[in-house]
Structure formats: C-alpha cells, structure tokens
Design a protein around this motif. Structure first.
Motif, PDB file in Angstrom:
ATOM      1  N   VAL A 366       0.854  -1.191   0.000  1.00 59.54           N
ATOM      2  CA  VAL A 366       0.000   0.000   0.000  1.00 59.54           C
ATOM      3  C   VAL A 366       0.884   1.233   0.000  1.00 59.54           C
ATOM      4  CG1 VAL A 366      -1.840   1.216   1.195  1.00 59.54           C
ATOM      5  CG2 VAL A 366      -1.746  -1.279   1.280  1.00 59.54           C
ATOM      6  N   HIS A 367       0.896   1.941  -1.131  1.00 55.46           N
ATOM      7  CA  HIS A 367       1.759   3.121  -1.275  1.00 55.46           C
ATOM      8  C   HIS A 367       0.929   4.401  -1.214  1.00 55.46           C
ATOM      9  CE1 HIS A 367       5.284   0.738  -2.312  1.00 55.46           C
ATOM     10  NE2 HIS A 367       4.543   0.046  -3.186  1.00 55.46           N
ATOM     11  N   GLY A 368       1.603   5.473  -0.857  1.00 61.31           N
ATOM     12  CA  GLY A 368       0.988   6.791  -0.934  1.00 61.31           C
ATOM     13  C   GLY A 368       0.272   7.252   0.316  1.00 61.31           C
ATOM     14  N   LEU A 369       0.332   6.471   1.387  1.00 63.76           N
ATOM     15  CA  LEU A 369      -0.295   6.913   2.632  1.00 63.76           C
ATOM     16  C   LEU A 369       0.673   7.776   3.419  1.00 63.76           C
ATOM     17  CD1 LEU A 369      -2.106   3.680   3.883  1.00 63.76           C
ATOM     18  CD2 LEU A 369      -3.106   5.669   2.759  1.00 63.76           C
ATOM     19  N   PRO A 370       0.164   8.755   4.170  1.00 57.62           N
ATOM     20  CA  PRO A 370       1.050   9.606   4.964  1.00 57.62           C
ATOM     21  C   PRO A 370       1.722   8.813   6.083  1.00 57.62           C
ATOM     22  CG  PRO A 370      -1.254  10.041   5.486  1.00 57.62           C
ATOM     23  CD  PRO A 370      -1.249   9.140   4.296  1.00 57.62           C
ATOM     24  N   LYS A 371       2.880   9.291   6.518  1.00 55.35           N
ATOM     25  CA  LYS A 371       3.609   8.640   7.597  1.00 55.35           C
ATOM     26  C   LYS A 371       2.824   8.780   8.900  1.00 55.35           C
ATOM     27  CE  LYS A 371       7.293   6.564   9.204  1.00 55.35           C
ATOM     28  NZ  LYS A 371       7.662   5.182   8.758  1.00 55.35           N
ATOM     29  N   THR A 407      -7.590   9.528   4.083  1.00 48.03           N
ATOM     30  CA  THR A 407      -7.183  10.135   2.813  1.00 48.03           C
ATOM     31  C   THR A 407      -8.179   9.788   1.707  1.00 48.03           C
ATOM     32  OG1 THR A 407      -5.852   8.203   2.214  1.00 48.03           O
ATOM     33  CG2 THR A 407      -4.747   9.978   3.432  1.00 48.03           C
ATOM     34  N   ASN A 408      -9.136   8.919   2.023  1.00 45.54           N
ATOM     35  CA  ASN A 408     -10.137   8.432   1.056  1.00 45.54           C
ATOM     36  C   ASN A 408      -9.501   7.657  -0.098  1.00 45.54           C
ATOM     37  OD1 ASN A 408     -12.543   9.517   2.279  1.00 45.54           O
ATOM     38  ND2 ASN A 408     -11.829  11.535   1.623  1.00 45.54           N
ATOM     39  N   LYS A 409      -8.279   7.181   0.102  1.00 48.86           N
ATOM     40  CA  LYS A 409      -7.624   6.412  -0.944  1.00 48.86           C
ATOM     41  C   LYS A 409      -8.159   4.977  -0.974  1.00 48.86           C
ATOM     42  CE  LYS A 409      -3.351   8.969  -1.555  1.00 48.86           C
ATOM     43  NZ  LYS A 409      -1.870   8.897  -1.671  1.00 48.86           N
ATOM     44  N   ILE A 410      -8.320   4.458  -2.186  1.00 49.21           N
ATOM     45  CA  ILE A 410      -8.813   3.093  -2.379  1.00 49.21           C
ATOM     46  C   ILE A 410      -7.822   2.343  -3.263  1.00 49.21           C
ATOM     47  CG2 ILE A 410     -10.676   1.646  -3.299  1.00 49.21           C
ATOM     48  CD1 ILE A 410     -12.605   3.917  -2.754  1.00 49.21           C
ATOM     49  N   TYR A 411      -7.441   1.158  -2.820  1.00 51.58           N
ATOM     50  CA  TYR A 411      -6.536   0.301  -3.573  1.00 51.58           C
ATOM     51  C   TYR A 411      -7.310  -0.957  -3.982  1.00 51.58           C
ATOM     52  CZ  TYR A 411      -3.247   3.294  -1.092  1.00 51.58           C
ATOM     53  OH  TYR A 411      -2.585   4.379  -0.575  1.00 51.58           O
ATOM     54  N   ARG A 412      -7.080  -1.360  -5.212  1.00 53.68           N
ATOM     55  CA  ARG A 412      -7.828  -2.498  -5.734  1.00 53.68           C
ATOM     56  C   ARG A 412      -6.868  -3.487  -6.386  1.00 53.68           C
ATOM     57  NH1 ARG A 412     -13.223  -2.959  -7.013  1.00 53.68           N
ATOM     58  NH2 ARG A 412     -13.744  -4.537  -8.575  1.00 53.68           N
ATOM     59  N   LYS A 413      -6.890  -4.740  -5.930  1.00 52.91           N
ATOM     60  CA  LYS A 413      -6.025  -5.777  -6.476  1.00 52.91           C
ATOM     61  C   LYS A 413      -6.880  -6.934  -6.952  1.00 52.91           C
ATOM     62  CE  LYS A 413      -2.401  -8.353  -7.324  1.00 52.91           C
ATOM     63  NZ  LYS A 413      -1.551  -8.117  -8.490  1.00 52.91           N
ATOM     64  N   GLU A 414      -6.919  -7.147  -8.269  1.00 47.33           N
ATOM     65  CA  GLU A 414      -7.705  -8.251  -8.813  1.00 47.33           C
ATOM     66  C   GLU A 414      -6.907  -9.547  -8.719  1.00 47.33           C
ATOM     67  OE1 GLU A 414      -9.284  -7.420 -12.656  1.00 47.33           O
ATOM     68  OE2 GLU A 414     -10.481  -5.723 -11.941  1.00 47.33           O
ATOM     69  N   PHE A 415      -7.633 -10.658  -8.570  1.00 49.72           N
ATOM     70  CA  PHE A 415      -6.966 -11.953  -8.453  1.00 49.72           C
ATOM     71  C   PHE A 415      -7.711 -12.993  -9.279  1.00 49.72           C
ATOM     72  CE2 PHE A 415     -10.011 -11.770  -4.926  1.00 49.72           C
ATOM     73  CZ  PHE A 415     -10.706 -12.957  -5.098  1.00 49.72           C
ATOM     74  N   SER A 416      -7.003 -14.061  -9.610  1.00 50.15           N
ATOM     75  CA  SER A 416      -7.579 -15.188 -10.332  1.00 50.15           C
ATOM     76  C   SER A 416      -7.100 -16.470  -9.686  1.00 50.15           C
ATOM     77  CB  SER A 416      -7.167 -15.143 -11.806  1.00 50.15           C
ATOM     78  OG  SER A 416      -7.641 -16.279 -12.497  1.00 50.15           O
TER      79      SER A 416
END
Length: 417
Positions: A366-371, A407-416
C-alpha cells in the motif's frame, strides 16, 4: 408468536414455495388452488383496474376473464431489459414487477398463517442473474428480515440440502438426480469422500439436453423410455448409487416403465417436483447442513477457497484470519475486516484451499499513505467476487479518528484462482 420458515424456488416460468412450521418435523409445499397435484405456480401477474390490486400465480387464470386489467408474463426472462410496463400512468421495470410478484406471493401466504411470524427465508435460483439478486435484496428489506435470516442459493446447493436432511440410509453411497425440464435433461450426482476426519461432498453436473430433449415427450414415448433407460443404465454403472431422484415437468408415470426397472435395480427411487423448494426450506429452518460440521461441499459455481490474511502474534507466529469463507456460491462469498498496520505497508493476502488446506500467498504493498505512528494506519479489506474464479481485494484507508483523518484512498487488487 410461533415461527415459520420459508423456502422458495424461483425459475423462469414458475415459482414454488415450501414452509416449515416450528412444531413440524418436515416442510410442506404450497399447491395450486385449482390443482392440488402440482406445486408450480406460474410467473404471471394481473393488475385489476377495478380493485387496484395485483393478482399473482394461479389466481390470474380466473380473474383475468372476470375483470378489466393487464396481464403480465415472461417476467424473469425480461429481467435486465430496457423495456418498461406502464399501468395507469405508473411506470414499472421488470425488476419492479418481480419484486411485486414475490412480495405478493409471500404476503398472501402469511395472511393465511396469522399466528405465525416469518423467521427466515431461503431462495433457490435456477440461474444466477445480478439483477434478480438485487431484487431479492430489496425483498429482504421489505420483509424486515436480518441478513442472517435470508439466503440465496443455487439449485445444486438446494438439492444437496434436501438430500442431507433425508434418512441417512438413503445416502450410504452416492446419490443421483435426473432433472427433465423444458430445456431438456440434466444429471447430478453427489459423491462423498473422506480426507482424514473431513467429509468432502462433490456435486457433479452433466448436461444431457442434446441426448434427451423436452420435445421427445410429445413424440414416441416408448422410444423416449428406452433411450432414458439406456442412459440411466450407463450412469448407474459408473459408481455405487443408493438413491435416485427424478424431478422436472418431463417426468410422469405415463412413459417411465422400462427406465424405472433400470433405476429400481438395487436402489431407492423417488419422483417429485418440489426438491429444490424443500431443500431451500430445510436451509431456512436448520441452516446449511455443513455448518458446524467437519464437512465441505464442492459444486459448480462455488468458491473452494477461503480468502484471508496472515496476522502475527506477540511471539512471532503467524495466524490465518479469514476475510471471506469459501465453500458457498461465489455470489454469497462476501467479507470485510479492519486491519491496523504496524511498521509496514505490506499486507499478506492468503488463498487457502478448503479441501487440501494448501495456501497461496500474495503480497500487496500500500503506497501513498502519509507517515503515521505504528498501529494508527487503519485499513478496511473487502473481498469482491466476479465469478467462481476471479475477484478483487479492495483496500480502503479508514483513517484514525481526528488524529489521522482518512485520505479516502482506495486500492484495488484483482486476483484469479
């Protein structure tokens, strides 16, 4: 107030309803008012202009000729279409009409059982459609049922629930079912295997619509009987089968003579049209058969994996924590957890095979979050399934109160899988 449990089978052309009263040992099915030999109520609606009310099912056949109004058919087939129906300047989608159809059926039944309160409802679907699924969600809210008292299942799961609630002697070996519907014949078989103390039930399905079509029922029935006898003989030789069930409108006593001799050779045979609705009713009353047992059900359309995360303890050991439990229809496999990150931005997503217990691990960074200070980065992890093999992990930054707003950030990881 006494409790009542409903099982509903929703197909393209008809609906069946079974009910289970708390003081009874077995479910009962609702038959047509003008034909007690069938439980199938047609998916037909009629709006009476005089009474300004809806009639559904077998009520329509009489009232449509007595009153002015509008008849509506092919409701399930038109779900998802852009067509609308206008009645008295009121615009209805077919999703609206399906909602009214189901709600009216249930309310009409509950009026006749005023001393009972609806406790749970399970609905078996012939085929999964997302729009139908959404309509059923509206129905749950309208009926005031909590999520744990409402379930949507496949026909295969309903068949399994029915079989597992019958006498255990009927399933000493494999259990088979032939379904002869308007689109042709299909074959199902439940096989049981053991892996240690775990019982694994495999439910296989074979499409035989090309071998036996519904139109054959209106041609040479002696030829149909012989054809089915040969087909059944081949299937009975594949493994030991304790019991055979016959269901669907194509089966009747007028033509299954030779085939009955084949099926009854050392096996119990039952013919009925309400297997799915009763299976759904057993589920509503007792919950899933496999719940609380060392038992796994594997069917088409079910997800055979648990999806979760590894969480470490104070002693450095890792433990699997599920987000969504498998072993159910993929469209029912939902889950959400909240996670606090320590001094890392990595999350270990784990896919665990319910049968072999083998795991596959995937690392999401998870990148881009504040410290932030350790254990103050709060994330929600949610599983979304697209079908029985693919889906996505959705990660949202929740924040940590007023100290660290989201931060209202959303990360999405698709899987199979």
């Amino acid at each position: 107030m006494k409790e009542i449990f409903l099982g509903l089978d929703l197909c393209k052309k008809n609906i069946q309803i079974s009910y289970f009263r708390e003081d009874k040992q077995e479910p009962e099915s609702i038959c047509q008012e003008n034909n007690t030999e069938t439980y199938q109520m047609p998916n037909v609606m009629f709006y009476s202009e005089k009474e300004r009310k809806w009639y559904v099912g077998n009520q329509v056949s009489q009232v449509r000729f007595e009153q002015e109004g509008t008849v509506i058919e092919d409701i399930v087939e038109n779900i998802g279409s852009s067509e609308h129906v206008v009645i008295k300047e009121q615009d209805y989608t077919y999703e609206d009409l399906l909602f009214i159809l189901l709600k009216t059926h249930i309310e009409e039944f509950l009026k006749k059982s005023e001393e009972y309160e609806l406790r749970a409802l399970t609905i078996a679907l012939e085929t999964y459609q997302p729009q139908v699924y959404q309509v059923l969600g509206r129905l749950r809210e309208e009926l005031g049922l909590p999520k744990e008292s409402f379930y949507i299942m496949s026909h295969q799961n309903a068949f399994f629930q029915y079989v597992m609630n019958q006498d255990e002697k009927l399933r000493n070996n494999s259990v088979a079912m032939f379904e002869y519907g308007t689109e042709g014949m299909e074959y199902y078989r439940i096989d049981k295997k053991h892996q240690g103390n775990t019982k694994i039930f495999y439910l296989q399905h074979q499409d035989m619509k090309e071998e036996i079509t519904y139109g054959m029922l209106f041609e040479d029935i002696e030829k149909l009987d012989q054809l089915f006898a040969d087909l059944a003989r081949a299937k009975m030789k594949e493994t030991y089968i304790s019991t055979v069930y016959l269901t669907g409108p194509g089966f009747n006593d007028q033509w299954i003579e030779e085939s009955t001799k084949v099926l009854c050779d050392g096996k119990r045979v039952f013919m009925g049209q309400n297997i799915y609705t009763k299976g759904a009713c057993y589920h509503a009353r007792f919950g899933a058969y496999e719940t609380g047992k060392d038992c796994i059900l594997c069917t088409e359309g079910s997800m055979p994996f648990d999806i979760g995360i590894y969480i470490g303890d104070m002693e450095g050991r890792t433990q699997f924590y599920p987000i969504a439990l498998g072993g159910r229809e993929w469209y029912n496999m939902k889950g959400k957890v909240t996670l606090f990150l320590d001094d890392t931005n990595r999350i270990d997503i784990v896919y665990r095979d319910k049968v072999t217990k083998e795991t596959q691990k995937e690392i999401i960074e998870v990148h881009g979050l504040p410290k932030r200070a350790p254990k103050t980065t709060k994330l929600s992890l949610e599983v979304e399934l697209f079908d029985e093999k693919t889906g996505a992990i959705v990660i949202r930054d929740v924040g940590f109160g007023k100290i660290y707003p989201t931060t209202n950030k959303i990360y999405r990881k698709e899987f199979s899988i």
